[in-house]
Design an enzyme around this catalytic site. Structure first.
Site, PDB file in Angstrom:
ATOM      1  N   HIS A  97       0.855  -1.186   0.000  1.00 51.07           N
ATOM      2  CA  HIS A  97       0.000   0.000   0.000  1.00 51.07           C
ATOM      3  C   HIS A  97       0.889   1.234   0.000  1.00 51.07           C
ATOM      4  CE1 HIS A  97      -3.152   2.842   0.898  1.00 51.07           C
ATOM      5  NE2 HIS A  97      -2.556   3.195   2.031  1.00 51.07           N
ATOM      6  N   CYS A 211      -4.290   3.011  -5.027  1.00 48.97           N
ATOM      7  CA  CYS A 211      -3.478   3.858  -4.150  1.00 48.97           C
ATOM      8  C   CYS A 211      -2.186   4.304  -4.823  1.00 48.97           C
ATOM      9  CB  CYS A 211      -3.190   3.131  -2.833  1.00 48.97           C
ATOM     10  SG  CYS A 211      -2.226   1.602  -3.005  1.00 48.97           S
TER      11      CYS A 211
END
Length: 330
Positions: A97, A211
């Site tokens: 992430h 992301c």
């Protein structure tokens, strides 16, 4: 308006949509452009998150005011997905992430900015099949979250926390205004990047919108505003690929699930997504994995939902791949 007139209108609208995606030479534009909206709609109450979205920050991605004369440090942040729950487990598979950190020289305040799913990754990747609705129901919104503080341990223990540059307060405020617009108009998360093959000259059919893509867009914007960004290490990011031949456009919900003539196609799409339904028992999950293998590998078929419309992908070897590849800073 007669039924015949309604059908003509629907077909005309579909034709206009397809024309809008064609290049000047009349061919389909690849990759298909990500659709933006005038404003973000409210999330449906049916959609529920296992972990609440942006619990300690501004759910609309709003920023505090920073003096134009301030100097703001920019940090590259990366950590394994769900690191707070599973540590480095997903990091071993390079499922990461990404986010961006900021630190004000004048106030000493630190901030974290990230863009992710409102209702977790599974809901953004596959829909719910609700008994009262014929069309699959999607909980696929994604959004920016901005909150005070940088959790040093969270980012550095199994990932990356690295200063990559500085911007003025004026540049930061300009970026903040851009983020507001980007967040309001880019509303849905897309997991998959779809390509013709793994080679360097492959055709990209669809780009992901996740992301890391938000981080890349922000870096590019900061560079446009005059920032100079650099990293001492290789800047790698997670990509989840599907490989297919040229996709076929099928239509949107009303075109497919509202037309009796397309009932067989509608049932095929529902059956495909039934394999990936949430909240399955262990027994059902094992059976579903076998069904997924049959659909994707043996039958070479995948239904992609992109821009709130369905496409059919004629799948090709190696079918699905997770990579951790370099994307240099702009």
């Amino acid at each position: 308006m007669s039924r015949w007139e309604v059908c003509v209108c629907v077909k005309l609208l579909l034709s206009l949509h397809v024309v809008a995606q064609l290049r000047a030479d009349g061919r389909q534009q690849w990759p298909v452009p990500y659709r933006r909206f005038d404003q973000r709609p409210p999330a449906d109450s049916f959609c529920e998150a296992l972990y609440p979205f942006c619990p300690s920050g501004d759910r609309d991605g709003r920023f505090p005011s920073i003096r134009d004369s301030d100097v703001v440090s920019v940090y590259r942040l990366q950590t394994p997905v769900w690191e707070f729950k599973y540590g480095d487990v997903l990091g071993k598979f390079h499922i990461m992430h990404d986010a961006i950190g900021f630190s004000s020289l004048e106030t000493g305040a630190n901030y974290t900015m990230e863009w992710y799913e409102l209702f977790q990754l599974g809901n953004c990747t596959f829909p719910h099949l609700r008994p009262e609705m014929f069309a699959p129901f999607w909980c696929n919104q994604g959004a920016a979250c901005f909150f005070e503080g940088i959790d040093d341990l969270h980012w550095s223990q199994n990932g990356t926390l690295e200063k990559i540059g500085e911007v003025t307060g004026s540049q930061f405020n300009a970026m903040a205004r851009w983020v507001q617009d980007d967040n309001e108009t880019g509303i849905y998360y897309e997991t998959w990047t779809v390509r013709s093959d793994p080679g360097p000259n492959a055709t990209v059919w669809f780009e992901s919108y996740d992301c890391s893509q938000f981080v890349h867009r922000t870096y590019r914007k900061l560079t446009e505003l005059g920032a100079k960004l650099s990293s001492r290490s290789q800047t790698n990011y997670t990509k989840i690929y599907l490989y297919s031949g040229e996709p076929s456009y099928l239509g949107n919900d009303s075109a497919i699930f509202g037309q009796p003539a397309l009932k067989n196609l509608a049932m095929d799409i529902r059956q495909f997504y039934h394999t990936f339904r949430p909240h399955q028992s262990i027994f059902d999950l094992v059976f579903s994995l076998l069904e997924a293998y049959k659909e994707v590998v043996l039958d070479k078929s995948f239904y992609l939902y992109y821009n709130f419309e369905y496409w059919h992908l004629p799948m090709k070897h190696p079918y699905v791949q997770i990579t951790y590849e370099e994307v240099p800073l702009p």
